[in-house]
Write a protein that holds these residues in place. Structure first.
Motif, mmCIF file in Angstrom:
data_model
loop_
_atom_site.group_PDB
_atom_site.id
_atom_site.type_symbol
_atom_site.label_atom_id
_atom_site.label_comp_id
_atom_site.label_asym_id
_atom_site.label_seq_id
_atom_site.Cartn_x
_atom_site.Cartn_y
_atom_site.Cartn_z
ATOM 1 N N LEU A 3 4.240 -12.052 4.428
ATOM 2 C CA LEU A 3 4.462 -10.760 3.876
ATOM 3 C C LEU A 3 3.418 -10.014 4.739
ATOM 4 N N GLN A 4 2.184 -10.568 4.614
ATOM 5 C CA GLN A 4 0.932 -9.701 4.828
ATOM 6 C C GLN A 4 1.081 -9.610 6.348
ATOM 7 N N ALA A 5 1.261 -10.838 7.051
ATOM 8 C CA ALA A 5 1.413 -10.733 8.690
ATOM 9 C C ALA A 5 2.403 -9.808 9.188
ATOM 10 N N SER A 6 3.445 -9.641 8.530
ATOM 11 C CA SER A 6 4.531 -8.672 8.949
ATOM 12 C C SER A 6 4.223 -7.577 8.589
ATOM 13 N N THR A 7 3.484 -6.959 7.427
ATOM 14 C CA THR A 7 3.291 -5.548 7.041
ATOM 15 C C THR A 7 1.844 -5.053 7.357
ATOM 16 N N LYS A 8 1.042 -6.054 7.211
ATOM 17 C CA LYS A 8 -0.212 -5.670 6.984
ATOM 18 C C LYS A 8 -1.032 -4.723 6.037
ATOM 19 N N GLU A 9 0.053 -4.740 4.753
ATOM 20 C CA GLU A 9 -0.453 -3.761 3.874
ATOM 21 C C GLU A 9 -0.007 -4.500 2.411
ATOM 22 N N VAL A 10 -0.011 -5.759 2.125
ATOM 23 C CA VAL A 10 0.112 -6.384 0.976
ATOM 24 C C VAL A 10 -1.218 -5.971 -0.046
ATOM 25 N N LYS A 11 -0.810 -5.617 -1.129
ATOM 26 C CA LYS A 11 -1.937 -5.437 -2.155
ATOM 27 C C LYS A 11 -1.614 -6.076 -3.676
ATOM 28 N N LEU A 12 -2.690 -7.033 -4.069
ATOM 29 C CA LEU A 12 -2.535 -7.793 -4.967
ATOM 30 C C LEU A 12 -3.288 -6.900 -6.407
ATOM 31 N N LEU A 13 -2.329 -6.781 -7.583
ATOM 32 C CA LEU A 13 -2.985 -6.305 -8.560
ATOM 33 C C LEU A 13 -3.567 -6.917 -9.526
ATOM 34 N N GLU A 21 0.874 -1.150 0.148
ATOM 35 C CA GLU A 21 -0.046 -0.033 0.224
ATOM 36 C C GLU A 21 0.815 1.326 -0.118
ATOM 37 N N SER A 22 2.027 1.263 0.815
ATOM 38 C CA SER A 22 2.852 2.418 0.721
ATOM 39 C C SER A 22 3.495 2.581 -0.368
ATOM 40 N N GLY A 81 11.533 -15.949 -1.874
ATOM 41 C CA GLY A 81 11.556 -15.471 -0.583
ATOM 42 C C GLY A 81 12.594 -14.054 -0.227
ATOM 43 N N ASP A 82 13.409 -13.906 -1.227
ATOM 44 C CA ASP A 82 14.346 -12.505 -1.463
ATOM 45 C C ASP A 82 13.525 -11.565 -1.810
ATOM 46 N N ALA A 83 12.434 -11.698 -2.809
ATOM 47 C CA ALA A 83 11.453 -10.824 -3.392
ATOM 48 C C ALA A 83 10.544 -10.412 -2.178
ATOM 49 N N LYS A 84 10.069 -11.197 -1.523
ATOM 50 C CA LYS A 84 9.359 -10.991 -0.213
ATOM 51 C C LYS A 84 10.057 -9.909 0.650
ATOM 52 N N ASP A 85 11.470 -10.310 0.941
ATOM 53 C CA ASP A 85 12.202 -9.270 1.677
ATOM 54 C C ASP A 85 12.388 -7.955 1.473
ATOM 55 N N LYS A 86 12.480 -7.944 -0.039
ATOM 56 C CA LYS A 86 12.829 -6.751 -0.544
ATOM 57 C C LYS A 86 11.649 -5.709 -0.789
ATOM 58 N N LEU A 87 10.388 -6.483 -0.897
ATOM 59 C CA LEU A 87 9.018 -5.624 -0.612
ATOM 60 C C LEU A 87 8.915 -5.090 0.724
ATOM 61 N N GLN A 88 9.065 -6.048 1.652
ATOM 62 C CA GLN A 88 9.142 -5.377 2.914
ATOM 63 C C GLN A 88 10.078 -4.252 3.221
ATOM 64 N N ASN A 89 11.254 -4.375 2.899
ATOM 65 C CA ASN A 89 12.020 -3.044 3.204
ATOM 66 C C ASN A 89 12.261 -2.297 2.320
ATOM 67 N N GLY A 90 11.255 -2.093 1.415
ATOM 68 C CA GLY A 90 11.073 -0.908 0.201
ATOM 69 C C GLY A 90 11.971 -0.953 -0.824
ATOM 70 N N THR A 91 12.880 -2.223 -0.936
ATOM 71 C CA THR A 91 13.801 -1.917 -1.969
ATOM 72 C C THR A 91 13.198 -2.042 -3.320
#
Length: 336
Positions: free
Chosen positions: A221-231, A143-144, A193-203
């Motif tokens: 990822l959703q559990a960690s961030t609460k802001e996953v969006k699927l397009l 979302e961010s 797995g690496d893509a998930k981490d990079k999404l989470q840290n904004g890379t």
């Protein structure tokens, strides 16, 4: 004079023997090469999966355990290994590095048509042992990130899947359908797995994956961030994707993920089990397929619920099937 003639005769005879030996050696070398090029049936098998964070990797490990527990064959050993997924698994089965693998059926259509990554290449030792489960093209962002549609990804940083997988081709296909060409974005060749981490840290701004739904890494990822969006992939863009590939329209229903509020439109392919026609005997292929279908419920991974007699030939009817697997299908009346 007679000594010279005799010496000449000896030399000619010796030369003839050498040439004959070389000729026979050459024939032997060719024959040895030909026979050496033929693979031998094995009971120690390597199963190529995918990257950590996707479904192929844990599913491969569970299948290997299931087979070793239920198949009584002398010397049977099956090792599940991480790989770049579909494309790499096909190539390594053909080369003899792997004997089994997981791939998309779209990749196998490229194999038999000699298109895409396999243009002009002969992969005649790679055959199918059965269908596994449907997987969807999932375009995830946060979302961010301020991304509301795939069209907004122009100029963004996007994970497009690991090298050696089918996700890269799918990502390029989807982005092109929205008018986004190579050079219009920064591509990151990442495992899930690496893509998930990079999404989470904004890379990165988004990750395009072809993955079994629901995806555990997406849930994490959703559990960690609460802001996953699927397009969504929809409208004319979806039609362009399906018209130019073997993908089919697919809807990720809202109840697929606990946190998803509404359905997401996308496209799907089938994950399938592939293997070596020459290195896996007909009897072993029969047992691998039979055991997988009839004991899939013993596996814990969610996608195992979709491995059933009713669906074991979904999306593979036009592909080359291992004779041993075909024997099982015929005995059970599957595909008739």
């Amino acid at each position: 004079m007679r000594k010279k003639v005799l010496l000449l005769a000896v030399l000619i005879f010796a030369a003839g023997m050498i040439l004959t030996a070389c000729g026979e050696s050459g024939k032997g070398s060719s024959s040895s090469s030909d026979s050496g090029g033929k693979k031998e049936e094995k009971t120690s098998l390597t199963l190529g999966t995918g990257s950590v964070g996707g479904v192929y990797y844990p599913l491969g490990g569970e299948m290997a355990t299931l087979w070793k527990k239920n198949i009584d064959v002398d010397g049977l050993d099956i090792s599940s290994v991480e790989s770049g997924a579909s494309v790499e698994n096909v190539a390594k089965i053909q080369s003899g590095d792997f004997q089994l693998g997981i791939a998309q059926n779209t990749t196998m259509f490229d194999v038999i048509n000699k298109t895409g990554e396999f243009e002009g290449k002969d992969m005649d030792d790679v055959v199918v042992l059965g269908a596994l489960y449907p997987e969807a093209i999932q375009v995830a962002t946060m979302e961010s990130a301020g991304v509301d549609s795939i069209a907004d990804l122009k100029g963004k940083k996007i994970a497009v899947g690991p090298p050696g997988g089918a996700t890269r081709a799918a990502a390029e296909l989807v982005l092109k359908a929205y008018g986004i060409e190579d050079g219009d974005y920064e591509a990151f060749e990442e495992g899930f797995g690496d893509a998930k981490d990079k999404l989470q840290n904004g890379t990165i701004d988004a990750s395009i994956e072809v993955v079994g739904i629901p995806s555990s890494s997406t849930d994490e990822l959703q559990a960690s961030t609460k802001e996953v969006k699927l397009l969504d992939i929809d409208g004319d863009a979806l039609k362009e994707v399906t018209d130019n590939s073997d993908y089919e329209e697919y809807t990720v229903e809202a109840d697929t993920y606990d946190w998803l509020d509404e359905p997401v439109q996308t496209a799907t392919a089938m994950a399938i089990l592939i293997g070596s026609k020459s290195e896996i005997s007909d009897d072993l292929a029969y047992q691998l397929t039979k055991t997988l279908v009839e004991n899939a419920g013993d596996m814990s991974i969610q996608q195992a619920e979709l491995i059933t007699k009713d669906d074991i030939m979904t999306g593979i009817q036009d592909l080359p099937i291992h004779p041993g697997s075909q024997k099982y299908f015929d005995e059970e009346g599957i595909g008739e």
